[in-house]
Design an enzyme around this catalytic site. Structure first.
Site, PDB file in Angstrom:
ATOM      1  N   ASP A   1       0.863  -1.195   0.000  1.00 19.36           N
ATOM      2  CA  ASP A   1       0.000   0.000   0.000  1.00 19.36           C
ATOM      3  C   ASP A   1       0.890   1.233   0.000  1.00 19.36           C
ATOM      4  O   ASP A   1       2.101   1.141   0.221  1.00 19.36           O
ATOM      5  CB  ASP A   1      -0.895   0.004   1.261  1.00 19.36           C
ATOM      6  N   SER A   2       0.268   2.394  -0.210  1.00 21.05           N
ATOM      7  CA  SER A   2       1.016   3.655  -0.154  1.00 21.05           C
ATOM      8  C   SER A   2       1.431   3.974   1.281  1.00 21.05           C
ATOM      9  O   SER A   2       2.216   4.887   1.494  1.00 21.05           O
ATOM     10  CB  SER A   2       0.147   4.792  -0.679  1.00 21.05           C
TER      11      SER A   2
ATOM     12  N   TYR B   1      -0.667   8.582  -2.499  1.00 17.50           N
ATOM     13  CA  TYR B   1      -0.629   8.295  -3.940  1.00 17.50           C
ATOM     14  C   TYR B   1      -1.779   9.000  -4.667  1.00 17.50           C
ATOM     15  O   TYR B   1      -1.707   9.229  -5.872  1.00 17.50           O
ATOM     16  CB  TYR B   1      -0.772   6.787  -4.180  1.00 17.50           C
ATOM     17  N   GLY B   2      -2.846   9.290  -3.931  1.00 16.28           N
ATOM     18  CA  GLY B   2      -4.076   9.813  -4.543  1.00 16.28           C
ATOM     19  C   GLY B   2      -3.882  10.967  -5.515  1.00 16.28           C
ATOM     20  O   GLY B   2      -4.450  10.961  -6.610  1.00 16.28           O
TER      21      GLY B   2
ATOM     22  N   CYS C   1      -4.306  -1.283  -2.095  1.00 16.10           N
ATOM     23  CA  CYS C   1      -4.430   0.164  -2.281  1.00 16.10           C
ATOM     24  C   CYS C   1      -5.329   0.344  -3.505  1.00 16.10           C
ATOM     25  O   CYS C   1      -5.034  -0.195  -4.583  1.00 16.10           O
ATOM     26  CB  CYS C   1      -3.039   0.737  -2.534  1.00 16.10           C
ATOM     27  N   ASN C   2      -6.415   1.063  -3.314  1.00 16.57           N
ATOM     28  CA  ASN C   2      -7.350   1.256  -4.434  1.00 16.57           C
ATOM     29  C   ASN C   2      -6.725   2.072  -5.555  1.00 16.57           C
ATOM     30  O   ASN C   2      -6.932   1.795  -6.733  1.00 16.57           O
ATOM     31  CB  ASN C   2      -8.601   1.977  -3.933  1.00 16.57           C
ATOM     32  N   THR C   3      -5.942   3.098  -5.163  1.00 17.30           N
ATOM     33  CA  THR C   3      -5.333   3.985  -6.156  1.00 17.30           C
ATOM     34  C   THR C   3      -4.372   3.178  -7.038  1.00 17.30           C
ATOM     35  O   THR C   3      -4.373   3.313  -8.270  1.00 17.30           O
ATOM     36  CB  THR C   3      -4.584   5.129  -5.440  1.00 17.30           C
TER      37      THR C   3
ATOM     38  N   GLU D   1      -2.392   8.825   8.092  1.00 20.59           N
ATOM     39  CA  GLU D   1      -0.936   8.608   8.158  1.00 20.59           C
ATOM     40  C   GLU D   1      -0.313   9.298   9.376  1.00 20.59           C
ATOM     41  O   GLU D   1       0.755   8.917   9.820  1.00 20.59           O
ATOM     42  CB  GLU D   1      -0.262   9.078   6.859  1.00 20.59           C
TER      43      GLU D   1
ATOM     44  N   CYS E   1     -10.933   3.414  -0.289  1.00 17.65           N
ATOM     45  CA  CYS E   1      -9.520   3.658  -0.001  1.00 17.65           C
ATOM     46  C   CYS E   1      -9.240   2.841   1.246  1.00 17.65           C
ATOM     47  O   CYS E   1     -10.016   2.911   2.217  1.00 17.65           O
ATOM     48  CB  CYS E   1      -9.287   5.143   0.268  1.00 17.65           C
ATOM     49  N   THR E   2      -8.176   2.063   1.222  1.00 15.00           N
ATOM     50  CA  THR E   2      -7.942   1.154   2.347  1.00 15.00           C
ATOM     51  C   THR E   2      -7.566   1.894   3.628  1.00 15.00           C
ATOM     52  O   THR E   2      -7.553   1.298   4.695  1.00 15.00           O
ATOM     53  CB  THR E   2      -6.869   0.107   1.983  1.00 15.00           C
ATOM     54  N   HIS E   3      -7.294   3.194   3.539  1.00 15.80           N
ATOM     55  CA  HIS E   3      -7.042   3.979   4.756  1.00 15.80           C
ATOM     56  C   HIS E   3      -8.340   4.295   5.511  1.00 15.80           C
ATOM     57  O   HIS E   3      -8.311   4.585   6.696  1.00 15.80           O
ATOM     58  CB  HIS E   3      -6.386   5.326   4.414  1.00 15.80           C
TER      59      HIS E   3
HETATM   60  N1  DGL Z   1      -4.756   3.218   0.675  1.00 18.97           N
HETATM   61  C1  DGL Z   1      -4.687   3.913  -0.577  1.00 18.97           C
HETATM   62  C2  DGL Z   1      -5.935   3.611  -1.388  1.00 18.97           C
HETATM   63  O1  DGL Z   1      -6.627   2.662  -1.075  1.00 18.97           O
HETATM   64  C3  DGL Z   1      -4.428   5.353  -0.294  1.00 18.97           C
HETATM   65  C4  DGL Z   1      -3.934   6.102  -1.460  1.00 18.97           C
HETATM   66  C5  DGL Z   1      -3.136   7.321  -1.138  1.00 18.97           C
HETATM   67  O2  DGL Z   1      -2.001   7.167  -0.692  1.00 18.97           O
HETATM   68  O3  DGL Z   1      -3.602   8.427  -1.438  1.00 18.97           O
HETATM   69  O4  DGL Z   1      -6.230   4.263  -2.367  1.00 18.97           O
END
Ligand code: DGL
Length: 269
Positions: A9-10, A41-42, A72-74, A151, A183-185
């Site tokens: 993930d990011s 990453y978004g 990570c979805n992105t 974060e 988003c997994t966050h």
């Molecule tokens: N957990 C990432 C996701 O699911 C976060 C992306 C990010 O870092 O912006 O998209």
């Protein structure tokens, strides 16, 4: 040697998937990489996200994983197919599992999606949802301010509440009964999101469904871990290790009480 499942993930978001994998498949060894130095990453271009994802996968391949989970979805929206074409092991993303769960839950047929700009602008969730139900009504909203809060470990505060309220409060004007945390966050913020959306809106995180998919794939390939010994997981981050460890311990709680973890900060670029 036990082949691990590699999860990336990011940052700390993929821990929401890792936790569910640990719960459903406690014998599986995990190698986790959180790119905390380059999060979020978004807002990045999809080319850059693909490049970062490739770098992390190249790093993780040295552990000879039996599967890669892009938690990570992105990165899933930008690079799932790219990574699939580069490795000869199964690669699982988090978008299709989340979409499947949402279609299973909605009664009004109106599904909300919140995610990063990258994920929302890619239209990947809408596509996945429409494939499953062409009639579904989709309302989506990019929430670029959520990942930085997570974060920092700022899950519950006045600032967090106000940020979430001002970003998604207006979604209540729609007959949404199911909201995808795209988003997994975001599961870190689920309590506040639920307070704002109301108890009758079901929040969907991809974690459960992704863990089930991992289990089905491994079972089908005869690769599920067996035995009676708990695995030793490895957790890597590219940024502040203390903060990463503290969020990881807080989130994984009892899942890691008994399980030894090796922590490292590798240099991959
Ligand atoms: N957990 C990432 C996701 O699911 C976060 C992306 C990010 O870092 O912006 O998209």
């Amino acid at each position: 040697m036990q082949q691990p499942i590699a999860i990336l993930d990011s940052g700390v978001g993929g821990l929401t998937v890792a936790k569910e994998v640990m719960r459903q498949l406690p014998l599986e060894k995990l190698v986790y990489y959180g790119d905390t130095a380059r999060t979020p990453y978004g807002p990045r271009s999809s080319e850059e996200v693909v490049r970062f994802t490739r770098e992390i996968v190249e790093y993780l391949i040295q552990f000879q994983p039996k599967m890669i989970v892009i938690a990570c979805n992105t990165a899933t929206a930008a690079g799932l197919e790219d990574i699939r074409a580069r490795v000869d092991i199964p690669v699982v993303g988090v978008i299709n599992p989340g979409a499947r769960a949402a279609i299973g839950f909605t009664v009004t047929g109106c599904v909300g999606i919140i995610g990063t700009e990258g994920t929302i602008n890619s239209g990947a969730y809408e596509q996945a949802l429409r494939k499953l139900d062409p009639q579904v009504k989709v309302i989506s909203e990019a929430c670029p301010r959520f990942v930085p809060l997570v974060e920092k470990g700022n899950f519950r505060s006045y600032e967090t509440y106000e940020t979430i309220r001002s970003s998604i409060g207006h979604l209540r004007e729609h007959p949404i009964d199911t909201l995808i945390l795209g988003c997994t966050h975001y599961p870190f913020l689920a309590e506040t999101i639920s307070e704002i959306m109301g108890q009758d809106v079901k929040l969907i995180s991809s974690a459960d469904e992704t863990a089930r998919e991992i289990s089905v794939i491994l079972q089908g390939r005869g690769k599920l871990a067996a035995g009676d010994r708990l695995p030793v997981h490895q957790f890597f981050c590219s940024g502040d290790q203390q903060l990463f460890q503290s969020i990881t311990r807080q989130w994984l709680g009892e899942q890691i009480e008994l399980t030894p973890i090796i922590w490292q900060i590798p240099t991959i670029v």
